[in-house]
Design a protein around this motif. Structure first.
Motif, PDB file in Angstrom:
ATOM      1  N   PRO A  33       0.829  -1.218   0.000  1.00 19.23           N
ATOM      2  CA  PRO A  33       0.000   0.000   0.000  1.00 19.23           C
ATOM      3  C   PRO A  33       0.859   1.262   0.000  1.00 19.23           C
ATOM      4  CG  PRO A  33      -0.131  -1.121   2.128  1.00 19.23           C
ATOM      5  CD  PRO A  33       0.631  -2.021   1.207  1.00 19.23           C
ATOM      6  N   ASP A  34       0.471   2.219  -0.846  1.00 15.82           N
ATOM      7  CA  ASP A  34       1.145   3.522  -0.846  1.00 15.82           C
ATOM      8  C   ASP A  34       0.584   4.407   0.256  1.00 15.82           C
ATOM      9  OD1 ASP A  34       2.796   3.176  -3.200  1.00 15.82           O
ATOM     10  OD2 ASP A  34       0.913   3.153  -4.323  1.00 15.82           O
ATOM     11  N   VAL A  35      -0.673   4.216   0.550  1.00 14.21           N
ATOM     12  CA  VAL A  35      -1.348   5.038   1.559  1.00 14.21           C
ATOM     13  C   VAL A  35      -2.176   4.134   2.465  1.00 14.21           C
ATOM     14  CG1 VAL A  35      -2.822   7.053   1.948  1.00 14.21           C
ATOM     15  CG2 VAL A  35      -1.926   6.612  -0.337  1.00 14.21           C
ATOM     16  N   ILE A  36      -2.146   4.426   3.742  1.00 12.08           N
ATOM     17  CA  ILE A  36      -3.075   3.796   4.683  1.00 12.08           C
ATOM     18  C   ILE A  36      -3.915   4.926   5.284  1.00 12.08           C
ATOM     19  CG2 ILE A  36      -3.356   2.517   6.848  1.00 12.08           C
ATOM     20  CD1 ILE A  36      -1.949   0.640   5.140  1.00 12.08           C
ATOM     21  N   ILE A  37      -5.217   4.804   5.133  1.00 18.96           N
ATOM     22  CA  ILE A  37      -6.134   5.799   5.696  1.00 18.96           C
ATOM     23  C   ILE A  37      -6.770   5.185   6.938  1.00 18.96           C
ATOM     24  CG2 ILE A  37      -8.246   7.144   5.289  1.00 18.96           C
ATOM     25  CD1 ILE A  37      -7.836   6.618   2.238  1.00 18.96           C
ATOM     26  N   ARG A  38      -6.870   5.967   8.011  1.00 12.83           N
ATOM     27  CA  ARG A  38      -7.695   5.522   9.143  1.00 12.83           C
ATOM     28  C   ARG A  38      -8.640   6.654   9.513  1.00 12.83           C
ATOM     29  NH1 ARG A  38      -6.559   1.538  14.084  1.00 12.83           N
ATOM     30  NH2 ARG A  38      -8.598   1.694  15.057  1.00 12.83           N
ATOM     31  N   GLY A  75     -10.168   9.503  13.781  1.00 17.24           N
ATOM     32  CA  GLY A  75      -9.200  10.180  14.640  1.00 17.24           C
ATOM     33  C   GLY A  75      -8.208   9.270  15.345  1.00 17.24           C
ATOM     34  N   GLU A  76      -8.411   7.954  15.300  1.00 16.72           N
ATOM     35  CA  GLU A  76      -7.447   7.051  15.945  1.00 16.72           C
ATOM     36  C   GLU A  76      -6.195   6.982  15.079  1.00 16.72           C
ATOM     37  OE1 GLU A  76      -8.321   6.214  18.779  1.00 16.72           O
ATOM     38  OE2 GLU A  76     -10.507   6.384  18.643  1.00 16.72           O
ATOM     39  N   GLN A  77      -5.045   6.864  15.757  1.00 18.15           N
ATOM     40  CA  GLN A  77      -3.797   6.841  15.001  1.00 18.15           C
ATOM     41  C   GLN A  77      -3.002   5.591  15.360  1.00 18.15           C
ATOM     42  OE1 GLN A  77      -1.781  10.633  15.105  1.00 18.15           O
ATOM     43  NE2 GLN A  77      -3.611  11.718  14.449  1.00 18.15           N
ATOM     44  N   PHE A 107      -4.479  10.130   8.612  1.00 17.08           N
ATOM     45  CA  PHE A 107      -5.500   9.954   9.640  1.00 17.08           C
ATOM     46  C   PHE A 107      -6.528  11.064   9.499  1.00 17.08           C
ATOM     47  CE2 PHE A 107      -1.516   8.226  11.485  1.00 17.08           C
ATOM     48  CZ  PHE A 107      -1.922   6.898  11.583  1.00 17.08           C
ATOM     49  N   VAL A 108      -7.774  10.692   9.384  1.00 15.66           N
ATOM     50  CA  VAL A 108      -8.809  11.713   9.230  1.00 15.66           C
ATOM     51  C   VAL A 108      -9.785  11.624  10.404  1.00 15.66           C
ATOM     52  CG1 VAL A 108      -8.581  11.711   6.718  1.00 15.66           C
ATOM     53  CG2 VAL A 108     -10.325  10.287   7.762  1.00 15.66           C
ATOM     54  N   ASP A 109     -10.372  12.769  10.743  1.00 15.76           N
ATOM     55  CA  ASP A 109     -11.214  12.811  11.941  1.00 15.76           C
ATOM     56  C   ASP A 109     -12.613  12.252  11.728  1.00 15.76           C
ATOM     57  OD1 ASP A 109      -9.317  13.764  13.663  1.00 15.76           O
ATOM     58  OD2 ASP A 109      -9.698  15.865  13.169  1.00 15.76           O
ATOM     59  N   GLU A 110     -13.131  12.321  10.509  1.00 17.46           N
ATOM     60  CA  GLU A 110     -14.516  11.865  10.367  1.00 17.46           C
ATOM     61  C   GLU A 110     -14.644  10.361  10.620  1.00 17.46           C
ATOM     62  OE1 GLU A 110     -12.746  13.445   7.764  1.00 17.46           O
ATOM     63  OE2 GLU A 110     -13.774  13.001   5.868  1.00 17.46           O
ATOM     64  N   HIS A 111     -15.830   9.990  11.109  1.00 16.14           N
ATOM     65  CA  HIS A 111     -16.108   8.574  11.311  1.00 16.14           C
ATOM     66  C   HIS A 111     -16.361   7.931   9.956  1.00 16.14           C
ATOM     67  CE1 HIS A 111     -15.890   9.197  15.481  1.00 16.14           C
ATOM     68  NE2 HIS A 111     -17.009   9.883  15.598  1.00 16.14           N
ATOM     69  N   TRP A 112     -16.155   6.617   9.902  1.00 19.27           N
ATOM     70  CA  TRP A 112     -16.227   5.942   8.603  1.00 19.27           C
ATOM     71  C   TRP A 112     -17.530   6.230   7.825  1.00 19.27           C
ATOM     72  CZ3 TRP A 112     -13.750   4.883   4.656  1.00 19.27           C
ATOM     73  CH2 TRP A 112     -14.292   4.066   3.667  1.00 19.27           C
ATOM     74  N   VAL A 170      -7.754  13.166   0.849  1.00 17.00           N
ATOM     75  CA  VAL A 170      -6.672  12.198   1.113  1.00 17.00           C
ATOM     76  C   VAL A 170      -5.713  12.176  -0.082  1.00 17.00           C
ATOM     77  CG1 VAL A 170      -6.111   9.753   1.400  1.00 17.00           C
ATOM     78  CG2 VAL A 170      -7.980  10.760   2.722  1.00 17.00           C
ATOM     79  N   LEU A 171      -6.271  12.155  -1.297  1.00 14.11           N
ATOM     80  CA  LEU A 171      -5.399  12.131  -2.487  1.00 14.11           C
ATOM     81  C   LEU A 171      -4.550  13.400  -2.551  1.00 14.11           C
ATOM     82  CD1 LEU A 171      -7.672  10.653  -5.330  1.00 14.11           C
ATOM     83  CD2 LEU A 171      -5.991   9.468  -3.915  1.00 14.11           C
ATOM     84  N   GLU A 172      -5.150  14.535  -2.155  1.00 14.01           N
ATOM     85  CA  GLU A 172      -4.379  15.789  -2.161  1.00 14.01           C
ATOM     86  C   GLU A 172      -3.235  15.714  -1.150  1.00 14.01           C
ATOM     87  OE1 GLU A 172      -8.041  18.729  -3.581  1.00 14.01           O
ATOM     88  OE2 GLU A 172      -7.553  18.554  -1.427  1.00 14.01           O
TER      89      GLU A 172
END
Ligand code: IPE
Ligand code: IPE
Ligand code: MG
Length: 253
Positions: free
Chosen positions: A191-196, A199-201, A218-223, A234-236
């Protein structure tokens, strides 16, 4: 007017963005999303499936070749049994409702994780969905279900040890390629990117080996709230990252 783009001229989705070859997603926060709305946790999981459906479409639209989503971890067995059964049923329902759409979108499905302890009917469903989409050449959708990365690495080590014990392999032949090929993810790019989300890191036992050089976002919004705008953000972020792989980076040259 001369020089102005015609109103009908379409900008390619993702123009100017670096498109990762493989995105991994830890789809977290369904329970909190539900609680914040006075709903049951299970309703959060139902909404989470809608987000997943959207994400698959965004990956197809933006030309991401491979997407791995974490949908049930080997540690999630510690949840109340009714929540566990609900998640298992959601997988069945997702396959029933979405298989035709996935085939239409040329998506190849692969389900990774341990099959030990799964009901035979579920194992059959998994085998079926993989077989029915095997010839597809578009997005590879990898669903990590009953997946734990440490157990995956242990199983790979055991497999290689058995090969050595049987005289088919010499210890000197064991290298990164060989070990990688013994993992569930054999043949996939790392994977080039892992998104979670939510807010958990932390990785929570997801793709430990494969994420060696992944960019973490890591993004704050819930899934359930993760939509196309979140995906583009995320792509940006990924596009702006300077991936050095141990080198000195583009700016330093
Ligand atoms: C992610 O959401 C889905 C699974 C782990 C199956 P959670 O259920 O972990 O939601 P939170 O973290 O409790 O909010
Ligand atoms: C990770 O989320 C597993 C999935 C998203 C399927 P968890 O919610 O289970 O992770 P922890 O327990 O908060 O680390
Ligand atoms: Mg969680």
């Amino acid at each position: 007017m001369a020089g102005e783009p015609a109103a009908s001229m379409k900008v390619e989705p993702g123009a100017g963005l670096k498109i990762p070859r493989h995105i991994g997603v830890i789809m977290d926060g369904n329970g909190r999303w539900a609680r914040q709305r006075g709903k049951r946790r299970t309703e959060g999981h139902v909404e989470g499936v809608k987000s997943l459906r959207g994400l698959v479409e965004h990956c197809v639209t933006y030309g991401v070749p491979c997407l791995t989503v974490f949908s049930f971890s080997s540690e999630n067995w510690s949840r109340p049994s009714d929540e566990v059964s609900f998640i298992f049923n959601l997988l069945r329902r997702f396959v029933a409702s979405d298989l035709q759409r996935l085939i239409r979108n040329n998506v190849r499905v692969r389900i990774i994780g341990s099959r030990v302890g799964l009901e035979p009917s579920l194992v059959k469903l998994i085998d079926d969905v993989e077989a029915k989409t095997q010839a597809n050449t578009g997005l590879t959708l990898v669903v990590a279900f009953n997946y734990g990365s440490k157990a995956e690495i242990v199983a790979a080590a055991r497999h290689l040890a058995e090969e050595v014990a049987a005289g088919r392999l010499s210890p000197d032949d064991i290298d990164e390629q060989r070990l990688g090929d013994a993992l569930y993810t054999a043949g996939l790019p790392d994977p080039d990117v892992i998104i979670r989300t939510s807010g958990e890191q932390r990785l929570s036992n997801f793709l430990l080996w494969q994420a060696a050089y992944a960019e973490f976002v890591f993004v704050d919004e819930h899934w359930p709230d993760f939509d196309e705008a979140s995906f583009v953000r995320v792509l940006e972020t990924y596009t702006q990252r300077d991936r050095r792989f141990g080198g000195i980076g583009a700016d330093a040259r």
